[in-house]
Write a protein that holds these residues in place. Structure first.
Motif, PDB file in Angstrom:
ATOM      1  N   ILE A 230       0.874  -1.185   0.000  1.00 10.59           N
ATOM      2  CA  ILE A 230       0.000   0.000   0.000  1.00 10.59           C
ATOM      3  C   ILE A 230       0.907   1.230   0.000  1.00 10.59           C
ATOM      4  CG2 ILE A 230      -1.837   1.233   1.229  1.00 10.59           C
ATOM      5  CD1 ILE A 230      -2.617  -1.379   2.586  1.00 10.59           C
ATOM      6  N   THR A 231       0.664   2.146  -0.927  1.00 11.36           N
ATOM      7  CA  THR A 231       1.560   3.313  -1.050  1.00 11.36           C
ATOM      8  C   THR A 231       0.788   4.634  -0.923  1.00 11.36           C
ATOM      9  OG1 THR A 231       1.359   3.083  -3.456  1.00 11.36           O
ATOM     10  CG2 THR A 231       3.339   2.166  -2.438  1.00 11.36           C
ATOM     11  N   PRO A 232       1.497   5.703  -0.520  1.00 16.46           N
ATOM     12  CA  PRO A 232       0.859   7.016  -0.333  1.00 16.46           C
ATOM     13  C   PRO A 232       0.937   7.861  -1.605  1.00 16.46           C
ATOM     14  CG  PRO A 232       3.097   7.105   0.483  1.00 16.46           C
ATOM     15  CD  PRO A 232       2.916   5.739  -0.122  1.00 16.46           C
ATOM     16  N   TRP A 233       0.379   9.076  -1.541  1.00 15.66           N
ATOM     17  CA  TRP A 233       0.302   9.923  -2.728  1.00 15.66           C
ATOM     18  C   TRP A 233       1.526  10.807  -2.925  1.00 15.66           C
ATOM     19  CZ3 TRP A 233       0.967  14.642  -0.730  1.00 15.66           C
ATOM     20  CH2 TRP A 233       0.469  14.896   0.539  1.00 15.66           C
ATOM     21  N   ASN A 234       2.401  10.923  -1.914  1.00 15.18           N
ATOM     22  CA  ASN A 234       3.423  11.978  -2.026  1.00 15.18           C
ATOM     23  C   ASN A 234       4.601  11.623  -2.936  1.00 15.18           C
ATOM     24  OD1 ASN A 234       4.358  10.162  -0.134  1.00 15.18           O
ATOM     25  ND2 ASN A 234       5.352  11.713   1.118  1.00 15.18           N
TER      26      ASN A 234
ATOM     27  N   LEU B 109      -0.214  -4.355  -5.702  1.00 17.20           N
ATOM     28  CA  LEU B 109       0.049  -2.970  -5.286  1.00 17.20           C
ATOM     29  C   LEU B 109      -1.256  -2.200  -5.253  1.00 17.20           C
ATOM     30  CD1 LEU B 109       1.951  -0.475  -4.855  1.00 17.20           C
ATOM     31  CD2 LEU B 109       2.102  -0.320  -7.346  1.00 17.20           C
ATOM     32  N   LYS B 110      -1.489  -1.506  -4.119  1.00 17.84           N
ATOM     33  CA  LYS B 110      -2.649  -0.614  -4.031  1.00 17.84           C
ATOM     34  C   LYS B 110      -2.151   0.813  -3.814  1.00 17.84           C
ATOM     35  CE  LYS B 110      -4.910   1.257  -0.997  1.00 17.84           C
ATOM     36  NZ  LYS B 110      -5.050   2.547  -1.703  1.00 17.84           N
ATOM     37  N   PRO B 111      -2.152   1.612  -4.881  1.00 18.84           N
ATOM     38  CA  PRO B 111      -1.676   2.990  -4.723  1.00 18.84           C
ATOM     39  C   PRO B 111      -2.735   3.881  -4.071  1.00 18.84           C
ATOM     40  CG  PRO B 111      -2.301   2.567  -7.014  1.00 18.84           C
ATOM     41  CD  PRO B 111      -2.558   1.293  -6.259  1.00 18.84           C
TER      42      PRO B 111
ATOM     43  N   THR C 120      -6.675  -0.493  -7.976  1.00 17.55           N
ATOM     44  CA  THR C 120      -7.000   0.882  -7.566  1.00 17.55           C
ATOM     45  C   THR C 120      -8.430   0.862  -7.047  1.00 17.55           C
ATOM     46  OG1 THR C 120      -7.691   1.372  -9.839  1.00 17.55           O
ATOM     47  CG2 THR C 120      -5.436   1.956  -9.228  1.00 17.55           C
ATOM     48  N   THR C 121      -8.678   1.645  -6.012  1.00 21.10           N
ATOM     49  CA  THR C 121     -10.017   1.568  -5.396  1.00 21.10           C
ATOM     50  C   THR C 121     -10.339   2.811  -4.565  1.00 21.10           C
ATOM     51  OG1 THR C 121     -11.429   0.239  -3.957  1.00 21.10           O
ATOM     52  CG2 THR C 121      -9.089   0.325  -3.364  1.00 21.10           C
ATOM     53  N   SER C 122     -11.629   3.073  -4.426  1.00 21.34           N
ATOM     54  CA  SER C 122     -12.060   4.123  -3.505  1.00 21.34           C
ATOM     55  C   SER C 122     -12.372   3.501  -2.140  1.00 21.34           C
ATOM     56  CB  SER C 122     -13.320   4.809  -4.046  1.00 21.34           C
ATOM     57  OG  SER C 122     -14.366   3.857  -4.136  1.00 21.34           O
TER      58      SER C 122
ATOM     59  N   LEU D 118      -3.770   0.938  12.281  1.00 20.58           N
ATOM     60  CA  LEU D 118      -5.002   0.204  11.945  1.00 20.58           C
ATOM     61  C   LEU D 118      -4.652  -1.106  11.237  1.00 20.58           C
ATOM     62  CD1 LEU D 118      -7.443   2.852  10.356  1.00 20.58           C
ATOM     63  CD2 LEU D 118      -7.573   1.796  12.619  1.00 20.58           C
ATOM     64  N   LEU D 119      -3.688  -1.025  10.317  1.00 23.55           N
ATOM     65  CA  LEU D 119      -3.301  -2.211   9.551  1.00 23.55           C
ATOM     66  C   LEU D 119      -2.595  -3.236  10.435  1.00 23.55           C
ATOM     67  CD1 LEU D 119      -2.214  -0.392   6.295  1.00 23.55           C
ATOM     68  CD2 LEU D 119      -4.113  -1.995   6.503  1.00 23.55           C
ATOM     69  N   LEU D 120      -1.782  -2.741  11.391  1.00 24.26           N
ATOM     70  CA  LEU D 120      -1.086  -3.677  12.291  1.00 24.26           C
ATOM     71  C   LEU D 120      -2.079  -4.475  13.131  1.00 24.26           C
ATOM     72  CD1 LEU D 120       2.009  -1.569  13.403  1.00 24.26           C
ATOM     73  CD2 LEU D 120       2.065  -3.752  12.191  1.00 24.26           C
TER      74      LEU D 120
ATOM     75  N   ASN E   3       3.028  18.475  15.387  1.00 24.42           N
ATOM     76  CA  ASN E   3       2.338  17.870  14.239  1.00 24.42           C
ATOM     77  C   ASN E   3       3.238  17.711  13.031  1.00 24.42           C
ATOM     78  OD1 ASN E   3      -0.380  17.707  15.282  1.00 24.42           O
ATOM     79  ND2 ASN E   3      -0.337  19.945  15.281  1.00 24.42           N
ATOM     80  N   GLU E   4       2.981  16.649  12.265  1.00 25.84           N
ATOM     81  CA  GLU E   4       3.655  16.501  10.966  1.00 25.84           C
ATOM     82  C   GLU E   4       2.955  17.490  10.022  1.00 25.84           C
ATOM     83  OE1 GLU E   4       3.079  12.695   8.974  1.00 25.84           O
ATOM     84  OE2 GLU E   4       4.967  12.910   7.916  1.00 25.84           O
ATOM     85  N   ILE E   5       3.668  18.544   9.580  1.00 29.64           N
ATOM     86  CA  ILE E   5       3.024  19.629   8.824  1.00 29.64           C
ATOM     87  C   ILE E   5       2.757  19.218   7.379  1.00 29.64           C
ATOM     88  CG2 ILE E   5       3.256  22.034   8.057  1.00 29.64           C
ATOM     89  CD1 ILE E   5       5.067  22.472  10.568  1.00 29.64           C
TER      90      ILE E   5
END
Ligand code: NAP
Length: 480
Positions: free
Chosen positions: A151-155, A177-179, A208-210, A239-241, A383-385
């Motif tokens: 599972i990967t993030p958007w950045n 892979l789920k982007p 790919t999914t919503s 949550l995944l753990l 916070n992570e900005i």
């Protein structure tokens, strides 16, 4: 250059070597224009399980294929990706919003994972030793784990995909892979590169999914899945753990960061500003490795802040597709507004928060901020900005600066600017982070072990450690 999508931009799911249509679709938005870019497949949990079946079938032959044959496919993927690097960068810019230079940097870095792991594939070393009691020999062997869910993030839509796919393939694993929903096109493009490089059907599948929650839950509950590799927020990682704990599933986690950037007494201020421009501004600040809080010695705090502000003011803000722009759009209006909320919080705490320049009104653009006189413990340091906002805390005592830098649940990376490398390493050894950049603004390298301590993650990616995340250790006790 055309501002349209590259000619080869798949939009369907990739399952078992086929591009599969879905009943419903998901819209991908260009954050620089807020216009629609493409409609892509919106997978159901059942389609997620079809990808598991395809990956499991493919593993039966891929898992016992020669390391050399896998290496050659990865090398070919590196060559295709390098030849078409501008297509990759264009997709990144269009769906993620970042500046062209950042997108080219990411695409190049992403391709390098194919090259690095093509070289590592044939270098898996086991171990042989005599049992200390003389009763047996001890052989340590490695074998591919099996089907890996990623599972990967958007950045970093290209690099986060190749940083997982390349070591998994080198190790002999097959993948699903789920982007991220915001940036699926780059991942689909990367998968198409691997198909063209000769990856057999089912070795790489993309869903790919919503409905990332239900689709992931179905996939992770399937006993044919052997490991999870996740990059994203610490919140979703936890949550995944909880889910993987139910199956005691190996889980590699690259999670959030809150990187401190230390400028110590005697450090070269110009070099520190140059480093800060990279550590803070690469990707518009949307990086897990982004410098999140600056701790600057009182003797140079004003000079550093002034020079940093001047450099930020010089950045041209606008659509990344225009190569003359230095700072592109945030990934979405929602992400941009989250960052503005953090700035508003700082203003409510009584801090002066004036942007250093003006951003275009249309699109998810944001001007950089330098916020001075911040107290450690402010919401800005907690916070992570994930955006172009730089809070500066001034310190007098180095031990206190190190304490403040470590005062976070995160531990991905720290930046240390010191008078020389020796002092830098001395301080680096006291930092509670998996990585430390010393007198430089960037650490990432496919050949290095990337990962965090504390709540920034479990496991490492890149280097040789990255391959171990996809290998199972097996010990043979033998009478020889
Ligand atoms: P995110 O919200 O955690 O999402 C990451 C991925 O998880 C996306 O693909 C997302 O899919 C998926 N997801 C969300 N909820 C899920 C669920 N309940 N079950 C399964 N999957 C789920 O993170 P983000 O906002 O995309 O990325 C930013 C975060 O990533 C930051 O915290 C950053 O520090 C971290 N990051 C870490 C590293 C590293 O190497 N340590 C690198 C890059 C980023 P949807 O898009 O469909 O929601």
């Amino acid at each position: 250059m055309s501002v349209g999508l590259p000619e080869r931009t798949p939009t369907n799911l990739l399952v078992g070597g086929q591009w599969v249509q879905t009943a419903t679709h998901l819209e991908v938005i260009n954050p620089a224009t807020l216009g629609s870019l493409a409609e892509i497949g919106d997978a159901t949990p059942e389609q997620g399980l079809e990808a598991v079946a395809a990956a499991h079938d493919a593993f039966q032959t891929w898992g016992v294929s020669s390391a050399r044959s896998r290496a050659e496919i990865l090398r070919k993927a590196f060559e295709i990706m390098t030849a078409e690097i501008e297509d990759c960068a264009r997709l990144i810019v269009l769906e993620n919003g970042k500046a062209w230079r950042d997108a080219m940097g990411e695409a190049t870095y992403a391709a390098e994972f194919f090259r690095w792991f093509s070289e590592e594939a044939a270098h898996v070393q086991g171990d042989f030793r005599y049992g200390p009691n003389g009763d047996k020999t001890i052989i340590t062997d490695y074998r591919p784990m099996g089907v890996a869910y990623m599972i990967t993030p958007w950045n970093f839509p290209a690099a986060m995909a190749t940083r997982k796919l390349a070591p998994a393939m080198a190790a002999g694993c097959t993948s699903i892979l789920k982007p991220a929903a915001e940036t699926p096109l780059t991942a689909l493009w990367v998968a198409d590169v691997l198909e063209r490089a000769g990856a057999p059907a089912g070795v790489v599948n993309v869903v790919t999914t919503s409905k990332s929650g239900p689709v992931s839950e179905a996939i992770l509950s399937d006993p044919r899945v052997a490991t999870l590799s996740f990059t994203g927020s610490t919140y979703v990682g936890k949550l995944l753990l909880e889910q993987t704990a139910k199956r005691v599933l190996p889980s590699s986690m690259e999670l959030g960061g809150n990187a401190p950037f230390l400028v110590l007494e005697g450090a070269d201020v110009d070099a520190a500003v140059e480093g800060a421009m990279v550590a803070k501004m690469r990707n518009g600040g949307a990086a897990c490795t982004a410098a999140n809080r600056f701790y600057v010695h009182a003797s140079v705090a004003d000079e550093f802040a002034m020079k940093f502000e001047a450099a930020l003011r010089g950045m041209k803000i606008g659509p990344g597709i225009d190569q003359s722009n230095d700072l592109g759009a945030m990934v979405s209006v929602k992400e941009r507004d989250k960052i503005l909320e953090i700035v508003e919080g700082a203003s409510n705490e009584g801090l002066a928060t004036t942007a250093v320049s003006e951003a275009p009104g249309e699109g998810a653009f944001l001007s950089p901020y330098v916020i001075r006189d911040v107290q450690h413990g402010s919401s800005l340091t907690r916070n992570e900005i994930f955006g172009p906002v730089a809070p500066i805390v001034t310190f007098e005592d180095q031990a206190e600066a190190i304490r403040m830098a470590n005062d976070t649940e995160y531990g991905l990376i720290s930046y240390v600017f010191a008078k020389d490398a020796g002092e830098g390493i001395k301080v680096a050894r006291q930092m509670e982070s998996g990585m430390v950049a010393i007198n430089r603004g960037i650490a990432s390298d496919p050949a290095a072990s990337f990962g965090g301590m504390k709540e920034s993650g479990l496991g490492r990616e890149g280097g040789f450690d990255g391959m171990h995340e996809f290998l199972e250790t097996q010990y043979f006790a033998v009478d020889l």
